[in-house]
Design a protein around this motif. Structure first.
Motif, PDB file in Angstrom:
ATOM      1  N   ALA A  52       1.029  -1.195  -0.301  1.00  0.00           N
ATOM      2  CA  ALA A  52      -0.072   0.284  -0.157  1.00  0.00           C
ATOM      3  C   ALA A  52       0.795   1.520  -0.199  1.00  0.00           C
ATOM      4  O   ALA A  52       0.402   2.455  -0.307  1.00  0.00           O
ATOM      5  CB  ALA A  52      -0.587   0.309   1.827  1.00  0.00           C
ATOM      6  N   ILE A  53       2.106   0.887   0.983  1.00  0.00           N
ATOM      7  CA  ILE A  53       2.879   1.865   0.755  1.00  0.00           C
ATOM      8  C   ILE A  53       3.604   2.592  -0.214  1.00  0.00           C
ATOM      9  O   ILE A  53       4.205   3.977  -0.188  1.00  0.00           O
ATOM     10  CB  ILE A  53       3.793   2.792   2.508  1.00  0.00           C
ATOM     11  CG1 ILE A  53       4.275   1.667   2.524  1.00  0.00           C
ATOM     12  CG2 ILE A  53       2.315   2.772   3.551  1.00  0.00           C
ATOM     13  CD1 ILE A  53       5.670   1.459   3.529  1.00  0.00           C
ATOM     14  N   HIS A  54       4.063   0.964  -0.924  1.00  0.00           N
ATOM     15  CA  HIS A  54       5.551   1.430  -2.245  1.00  0.00           C
ATOM     16  C   HIS A  54       4.796   1.906  -3.634  1.00  0.00           C
ATOM     17  O   HIS A  54       5.860   2.656  -4.263  1.00  0.00           O
ATOM     18  CB  HIS A  54       5.060  -0.406  -2.631  1.00  0.00           C
ATOM     19  CG  HIS A  54       6.736  -0.441  -3.436  1.00  0.00           C
ATOM     20  ND1 HIS A  54       7.460  -0.185  -2.744  1.00  0.00           N
ATOM     21  CD2 HIS A  54       6.762  -0.442  -4.374  1.00  0.00           C
ATOM     22  CE1 HIS A  54       8.371  -0.646  -4.116  1.00  0.00           C
ATOM     23  NE2 HIS A  54       7.699  -0.742  -4.986  1.00  0.00           N
ATOM     24  N   GLN A  55       3.666   2.360  -3.471  1.00  0.00           N
ATOM     25  CA  GLN A  55       3.044   3.332  -4.698  1.00  0.00           C
ATOM     26  C   GLN A  55       3.299   4.875  -4.058  1.00  0.00           C
ATOM     27  O   GLN A  55       3.315   5.724  -4.829  1.00  0.00           O
ATOM     28  CB  GLN A  55       1.524   3.241  -4.330  1.00  0.00           C
ATOM     29  CG  GLN A  55       1.329   1.863  -4.395  1.00  0.00           C
ATOM     30  CD  GLN A  55       1.269   0.864  -5.442  1.00  0.00           C
ATOM     31  OE1 GLN A  55       1.927   1.333  -6.971  1.00  0.00           O
ATOM     32  NE2 GLN A  55       2.057  -0.530  -4.945  1.00  0.00           N
ATOM     33  N   LYS A  56       3.671   5.231  -2.934  1.00  0.00           N
ATOM     34  CA  LYS A  56       4.028   6.723  -2.441  1.00  0.00           C
ATOM     35  C   LYS A  56       5.433   6.980  -2.588  1.00  0.00           C
ATOM     36  O   LYS A  56       6.208   6.175  -2.966  1.00  0.00           O
ATOM     37  CB  LYS A  56       3.577   6.550  -1.205  1.00  0.00           C
ATOM     38  CG  LYS A  56       1.824   6.392  -0.399  1.00  0.00           C
ATOM     39  CD  LYS A  56       1.087   7.338  -1.216  1.00  0.00           C
ATOM     40  CE  LYS A  56      -0.199   6.741  -1.195  1.00  0.00           C
ATOM     41  NZ  LYS A  56      -1.544   7.679  -1.416  1.00  0.00           N
ATOM     42  N   ASP A  57       5.529   8.201  -2.448  1.00  0.00           N
ATOM     43  CA  ASP A  57       7.343   8.586  -2.612  1.00  0.00           C
ATOM     44  C   ASP A  57       7.804   8.266  -1.282  1.00  0.00           C
ATOM     45  O   ASP A  57       7.342   7.557  -0.308  1.00  0.00           O
ATOM     46  CB  ASP A  57       6.735  10.463  -3.102  1.00  0.00           C
ATOM     47  CG  ASP A  57       6.100  10.571  -1.571  1.00  0.00           C
ATOM     48  OD1 ASP A  57       7.241  10.822  -0.973  1.00  0.00           O
ATOM     49  OD2 ASP A  57       5.643  11.454  -1.865  1.00  0.00           O
ATOM     50  N   GLU A  58       9.242   8.080  -1.636  1.00  0.00           N
ATOM     51  CA  GLU A  58      10.311   7.722  -0.653  1.00  0.00           C
ATOM     52  C   GLU A  58       9.542   8.594   0.775  1.00  0.00           C
ATOM     53  O   GLU A  58       9.727   7.867   1.712  1.00  0.00           O
ATOM     54  CB  GLU A  58      11.550   8.125  -1.220  1.00  0.00           C
ATOM     55  CG  GLU A  58      11.926   6.799  -0.474  1.00  0.00           C
ATOM     56  CD  GLU A  58      13.784   7.251  -1.378  1.00  0.00           C
ATOM     57  OE1 GLU A  58      15.213   7.523  -0.511  1.00  0.00           O
ATOM     58  OE2 GLU A  58      13.969   6.214  -2.177  1.00  0.00           O
ATOM     59  N   GLN A  59       9.334   9.865   0.578  1.00  0.00           N
ATOM     60  CA  GLN A  59       9.634  10.310   1.812  1.00  0.00           C
ATOM     61  C   GLN A  59       8.128  10.381   2.987  1.00  0.00           C
ATOM     62  O   GLN A  59       7.773  10.181   3.641  1.00  0.00           O
ATOM     63  CB  GLN A  59       8.955  11.704   1.660  1.00  0.00           C
ATOM     64  CG  GLN A  59       9.177  12.689   3.426  1.00  0.00           C
ATOM     65  CD  GLN A  59       9.338  14.037   3.038  1.00  0.00           C
ATOM     66  OE1 GLN A  59       9.330  14.791   1.391  1.00  0.00           O
ATOM     67  NE2 GLN A  59       8.885  15.353   3.948  1.00  0.00           N
ATOM     68  N   THR A  60       6.981   9.784   1.945  1.00  0.00           N
ATOM     69  CA  THR A  60       5.902   9.450   2.665  1.00  0.00           C
ATOM     70  C   THR A  60       5.528   7.949   3.031  1.00  0.00           C
ATOM     71  O   THR A  60       5.640   7.922   4.261  1.00  0.00           O
ATOM     72  CB  THR A  60       4.478   9.305   1.951  1.00  0.00           C
ATOM     73  OG1 THR A  60       4.964  10.989   1.051  1.00  0.00           O
ATOM     74  CG2 THR A  60       3.609   8.717   2.251  1.00  0.00           C
ATOM     75  N   GLN A  61       6.738   6.923   2.587  1.00  0.00           N
ATOM     76  CA  GLN A  61       6.980   6.125   3.359  1.00  0.00           C
ATOM     77  C   GLN A  61       7.857   5.772   4.598  1.00  0.00           C
ATOM     78  O   GLN A  61       7.441   5.660   4.964  1.00  0.00           O
ATOM     79  CB  GLN A  61       7.950   5.006   1.680  1.00  0.00           C
ATOM     80  CG  GLN A  61       7.561   4.829   0.680  1.00  0.00           C
ATOM     81  CD  GLN A  61       8.385   3.925  -0.504  1.00  0.00           C
ATOM     82  OE1 GLN A  61       8.703   2.794   0.010  1.00  0.00           O
ATOM     83  NE2 GLN A  61       7.797   3.959  -1.467  1.00  0.00           N
ATOM     84  N   GLY A  62       8.882   6.850   4.453  1.00  0.00           N
ATOM     85  CA  GLY A  62       9.622   6.994   5.606  1.00  0.00           C
ATOM     86  C   GLY A  62       9.045   7.129   6.729  1.00  0.00           C
ATOM     87  O   GLY A  62       8.878   6.785   7.822  1.00  0.00           O
ATOM     88  N   GLU A  63       7.905   8.173   6.257  1.00  0.00           N
ATOM     89  CA  GLU A  63       7.265   8.723   7.299  1.00  0.00           C
ATOM     90  C   GLU A  63       6.336   7.738   8.430  1.00  0.00           C
ATOM     91  O   GLU A  63       6.217   7.808   9.513  1.00  0.00           O
ATOM     92  CB  GLU A  63       6.638   9.606   7.220  1.00  0.00           C
ATOM     93  CG  GLU A  63       7.159  11.429   6.716  1.00  0.00           C
ATOM     94  CD  GLU A  63       6.562  12.273   6.358  1.00  0.00           C
ATOM     95  OE1 GLU A  63       5.364  12.361   5.068  1.00  0.00           O
ATOM     96  OE2 GLU A  63       7.396  13.286   5.754  1.00  0.00           O
TER      97      GLU A  63
END
Length: 100
Positions: free
Chosen positions: A27-38
């Motif tokens: 689900a988070i893999h679709q998001k940008d790297e910063q969002t994934q990290g957060e």
């Protein structure tokens, strides 16, 4: 998500925790790297040990180096809660590198 878990017969125990973590990763893999990290940062420090257990299995990126994979699982393996620590140790994203 419930349907996927039922199909996998992962309604409780380690299989359910691993699958939940993998589904959250997808689900988070679709998001940008910063969002994934957060998201991972927030989940890894969550008060609920269940959420921290899921997060231990959210590092499925095969592009990470061995050092990055070990750095990811270390906080979970060192967690004060026995369950989180157990799943941190059982989550071995380094399997390929260690078997080579």
């Amino acid at each position: 998500m419930t349907t996927i878990m039922q199909k996998q017969k992962a309604e409780s125990g380690m299989k359910a925790i691993r699958l939940t973590g993998e589904l959250l990763y997808q689900a988070i893999h679709q998001k940008d790297e910063q969002t994934q990290g957060e998201v991972i940062q927030r989940f890894s420090q969550h008060i609920s040990d269940s959420v921290r257990c899921w997060t231990a299995f959210m590092n499925r990126g095969s592009e990470a180096s061995l050092a990055e994979k070990l750095a990811y699982i270390y906080p979970f393996a060192a967690d004060d809660h026995f369950g989180v620590s157990y799943y941190g140790k059982m989550n071995n994203p380094c399997e390929k590198e260690l078997m080579s």
